[in-house]
Design a protein around this motif. Structure first.
Motif, PDB file in Angstrom:
ATOM      1  N   THR A   1     -18.207  13.487 -26.928  1.00  0.00           N
ATOM      2  CA  THR A   1     -18.418  12.159 -26.628  1.00  0.00           C
ATOM      3  C   THR A   1     -17.942  12.125 -25.115  1.00  0.00           C
ATOM      4  OG1 THR A   1     -17.401  11.728 -28.853  1.00  0.00           O
ATOM      5  CG2 THR A   1     -17.249   9.845 -27.038  1.00  0.00           C
TER       6      THR A   1
ATOM      7  N   ARG B   1     -16.683  10.108 -21.938  1.00  0.00           N
ATOM      8  CA  ARG B   1     -16.159   8.975 -21.566  1.00  0.00           C
ATOM      9  C   ARG B   1     -16.412   8.410 -19.879  1.00  0.00           C
ATOM     10  NH1 ARG B   1     -11.599   8.632 -24.892  1.00  0.00           N
ATOM     11  NH2 ARG B   1     -11.078  10.627 -26.130  1.00  0.00           N
ATOM     12  N   GLN B   2     -15.870   7.195 -19.631  1.00  0.00           N
ATOM     13  CA  GLN B   2     -16.483   6.646 -18.630  1.00  0.00           C
ATOM     14  C   GLN B   2     -15.678   7.218 -17.435  1.00  0.00           C
ATOM     15  OE1 GLN B   2     -14.754   2.385 -18.991  1.00  0.00           O
ATOM     16  NE2 GLN B   2     -16.412   1.951 -20.263  1.00  0.00           N
ATOM     17  N   ASN B   3     -14.670   7.834 -17.337  1.00  0.00           N
ATOM     18  CA  ASN B   3     -14.122   8.463 -16.334  1.00  0.00           C
ATOM     19  C   ASN B   3     -14.673   9.929 -15.962  1.00  0.00           C
ATOM     20  OD1 ASN B   3     -13.363  10.199 -18.405  1.00  0.00           O
ATOM     21  ND2 ASN B   3     -11.112   9.936 -17.973  1.00  0.00           N
ATOM     22  N   LYS B   4     -15.792  10.193 -16.698  1.00  0.00           N
ATOM     23  CA  LYS B   4     -16.781  11.384 -16.445  1.00  0.00           C
ATOM     24  C   LYS B   4     -16.023  12.573 -17.162  1.00  0.00           C
ATOM     25  CE  LYS B   4     -19.315   9.774 -12.533  1.00  0.00           C
ATOM     26  NZ  LYS B   4     -19.661  10.101 -11.065  1.00  0.00           N
TER      27      LYS B   4
END
Length: 713
Positions: free
Chosen positions: A671, A673-676
């Motif tokens: 998965t 995440r938005q923070n790479k």
């Protein structure tokens, strides 16, 4: 910038006889194995080790401890091995590094209370083996908290919560208050940022006026005391933000009603001068009743000594004043580290060791505790002691936890005194056994020979020793009941087969049967039947006459699947050869894990890891001892979670690293995440915990990987 020569000079100031070459050698080795490795802050990993070593030097620790600080993470972060450390630095340093590494690998803050209990137990054991292990770990945690701003937000919060829950209380229990204070302040900022900002803003509001007030009080105190012929040092400080916050929460007070935000310290040369200062302070500022504590006459277990008083100072403000000697101030800052020294043969100074016997007592008291909730409660009692001081009839002082009762006091004197306690006198008058003791009480225990502990005592006793001794007695009673029930069940089962159980009970054949089932003696076997761990029928079969050939074949056929299953499982059940074995899907045990079995009606024995929360909810009477069969290797599925910075080829690198260690990969999922960052979940097949640990260590060494952990489910 910290230089190795500066660290060596600091150690030499406190230990002039020390050999500085061991520190330089540890630095050179650490620099070599850390080459190319960087921390999240972007700085070389070696700078972290240097900062830990410098902190240990500030704590006045010896050259061996400082050298171990330089090497504390080489087993975790580099390709260095324990054997290499033993060869190059010897057993003492290698054991310290190994102990710190084991603690670092423990996720102490987890929602799984069973796992948390198991991990904290391991940390306590490491502390008991050598207190320097936890001192090095505290220094490591302090340095980590100083750069925690570079960590991801989720990690910041989890590490900070672990710091407040575990490491800060340990620092306080060891008397190292400057470390506790810094850990509290930094961790509070990330655990509860809103409360932190609120208190900081309120403190800063009117800061210039407060600064003037601090200077006014310091000048007045110094002037009044020096005019009375006392040589002293006067200091003023603001209370820690976290200390203010906990006081607001614990006492349900608004910020405006926290009166002792500012505290003052008076430092003098001798103990008589401490009491002289106290008398003078109370003569010119009115003391507040019940706000005086004498930690000089009644030192804390961590050797902290000081007089504490709260008075109405200038402008009618409440102020707290602490009065102590220079030596007491040194101990208050460094705690055990101020006195800890090792003599020839690696034995700690006896006086200091006796002050910290609570660690050994904690280990001893927990040795028989199985329930993780009970264990965590006991640790909480030992790490957060809000103590009162009472007297024996001979005038001896005893420190006990706040809320403790005469029963706690009785067990503190001796286990037999506790067991036979039937009454108590406090200050000369009879009180009930659940009466709460307060500082200054003189306690006399009344005993009656032959009296036994009551299960009801568990409802009000506060000390770990009292709890454990009472529970031991209850278990002994349960055993007697199980023996009686076991005999009755066996007599009925044997009678059906026209066998005389009472005669066979004393036979050599019964002793052999007990040994076959894995018990030391016949009584243990019969008690086990009473508990329900073994059925009477299983025992009867050991005494049945040999069947004919046809019956023999039938028995073999019925037993064959169970035996085959048991052998494949790689688990032995107390010598029982007709048990079906299953593994709990909730915890996925692997050879090397501590395991326990639970008898499941109609489904044989289900094997769980010792700390599995699902297993702990089962009836303890269904618990049965199991062990790994090292002669039957197998493959065991385990789930792992990897957090890493996302990049091209990451999955391939991780898969290659796992395969290189030998395990097969069953499933993989990820998965982003938005923070790479990316969360990866793998199910891998391993042979034992040794292979699993090598996989986790190899993955941790990959540069993009932030954390690797084994999942419970």
């Amino acid at each position: 910038m910290i230089h190795i020569h500066d660290i060596i000079k600091k150690v030499a100031r406190n230990h002039p006889e020390m050999d500085g070459s061991i520190i330089k050698e540890a630095y050179d080795y650490s620099a070599k194995v850390h080459e190319g490795i960087k921390w999240l802050s972007g700085k070389p990993s070696l700078t972290h080790s240097m900062a830990v070593a410098d902190t240990l030097a500030e704590m006045n620790l010896d050259a061996v401890s400082v050298a171990a600080g330089l090497l504390h993470d080489v087993l975790e972060e580099t390709d260095a091995t324990l054997q290499e450390l033993k060869v190059q630095f010897g057993e003492e340093i290698s054991q310290l590094v190994s102990g710190v590494t084991r603690i670092s690998a423990l996720p102490l803050h987890t929602s799984n209370r069973a796992k948390q209990a198991e991990n904290i137990r391991k940390m306590i054991l490491a502390m008991a083996n050598d207190i320097r292990v936890i001192l090095i770990k505290l220094a490591d945690r302090l340095v980590t908290m100083r750069i925690i701003r570079h960590f991801p937000r989720d990690t910041q919060k989890s590490i900070s919560k672990e710091t407040l829950d575990i490491y800060s209380p340990i620092a306080a229990r060891l008397g190292i208050y400057w470390i506790k204070s810094e850990l509290d302040l930094t961790a509070f900022r990330y655990v509860n940022p809103e409360a932190y900002k609120n208190i900081k803003a309120r403190i800063n509001k009117g800061l210039s006026e407060r600064e003037k007030y601090v200077q006014t009080v310091k000048s007045l105190l110094y002037k009044e005391l020096t005019e009375r012929g006392l040589t002293c040092e006067v200091l003023g400080r603001y209370k820690n933000y976290y200390s203010i916050y906990t006081k607001m929460v614990d006492q349900n007070l608004p910020f405006e009603e926290i009166y002792d935000i500012i505290a003052f310290r008076v430092i003098v040369d001798t103990i008589p001068q401490c009491y002289e200062v106290l008398g003078h302070v109370h003569s010119f500022w009115k003391p507040i009743p019940k706000k005086f504590k004498d930690y000089i006459g009644f030192p804390k277990p961590n050797m902290y000594q000081s007089l504490h008083t709260t008075v109405i100072g200038p402008l009618k403000n409440r102020i707290e004043i602490q009065i102590r000697t220079h030596e007491m101030d040194k101990v208050a800052k460094s705690g055990i580290a101020a006195h800890w020294s090792y003599k020839e043969g690696n034995t700690a100074d006896e006086t200091v060791a006796s002050q910290f016997s609570w660690i050994q007592n904690l280990v001893e008291n927990q040795s028989s505790v199985q329930d993780p909730r009970e264990f965590l409660e006991n640790v909480r009692i030992d790490l957060f002691p809000d103590e009162v001081y009472v007297f024996t009839p001979n005038g001896e002082i005893k420190a006990i936890p706040k809320g403790a009762t005469p029963v706690d006091f009785a067990y503190l004197i001796h286990s037999e005194v506790g067991n036979q306690c039937t009454g108590a006198k406090v200050d000369g008058r009879m009180v009930p056994l659940h009466h709460e003791l307060v500082t200054g009480n003189m306690v006399e225990i009344i005993t009656t020979k032959g009296h036994l502990p009551s299960k009801d005592w568990l409802k009000f006793v506060k000390t770990v020793k009292a709890r454990s001794r009472i529970r031991q007695f209850i278990k002994a009673q349960d055993r007697e009941r199980s023996l009686t029930l076991g005999r009755e069940l066996c007599e009925k089962a044997f009678r059906k087969q026209r066998l005389n159980f009472n005669v066979l009970m004393k036979s050599e054949q019964m002793t052999e049967a007990a040994s076959t089932f894995g018990f030391k003696d016949v009584e243990d076997l019969i008690a086990s039947i009473g508990y329900g761990k073994i059925t009477p029928l299983q025992l009867v079969r050991k005494f049945e006459p040999k069947p004919d050939q046809e019956e023999s074949q039938a028995i073999i056929k019925t037993k064959e699947p169970a035996r085959k299953k048991r052998d494949k499982s790689g688990v032995l059940v107390n010598g029982i050869d007709d048990m079906l074995i299953r593994f709990g899907k909730c915890c996925r045990p692997v050879p090397g894990d501590p395991i326990i079995g639970y008898i499941t009606r109609g489904q044989g024995v289900t094997v769980h890891r010792t700390g599995c929360v699902n297993a702990l909810g089962m009836n303890p009477e269904r618990q049965i001892d199991v062990s790994w069969n090292e002669q039957t290797p197998g493959d065991y599925p385990v789930k792992i979670n990897i957090m890493a910075d996302d990049r091209v080829g990451l999955l391939a690198d991780i898969a290659a690293t796992i395969s290189k260690q030998g395990p097969n990969i069953l499933t993989a999922d990820s998965t982003v995440r938005q923070n790479k960052s990316v969360d990866l979940f793998f199910t891998i097949v391993v042979k034992d915990t040794t292979q699993l640990e090598s996989v986790l260590a190899a993955l941790q060494r990959l540069k993009p990987v932030r954390s690797v952990r084994r999942l419970d489910t």
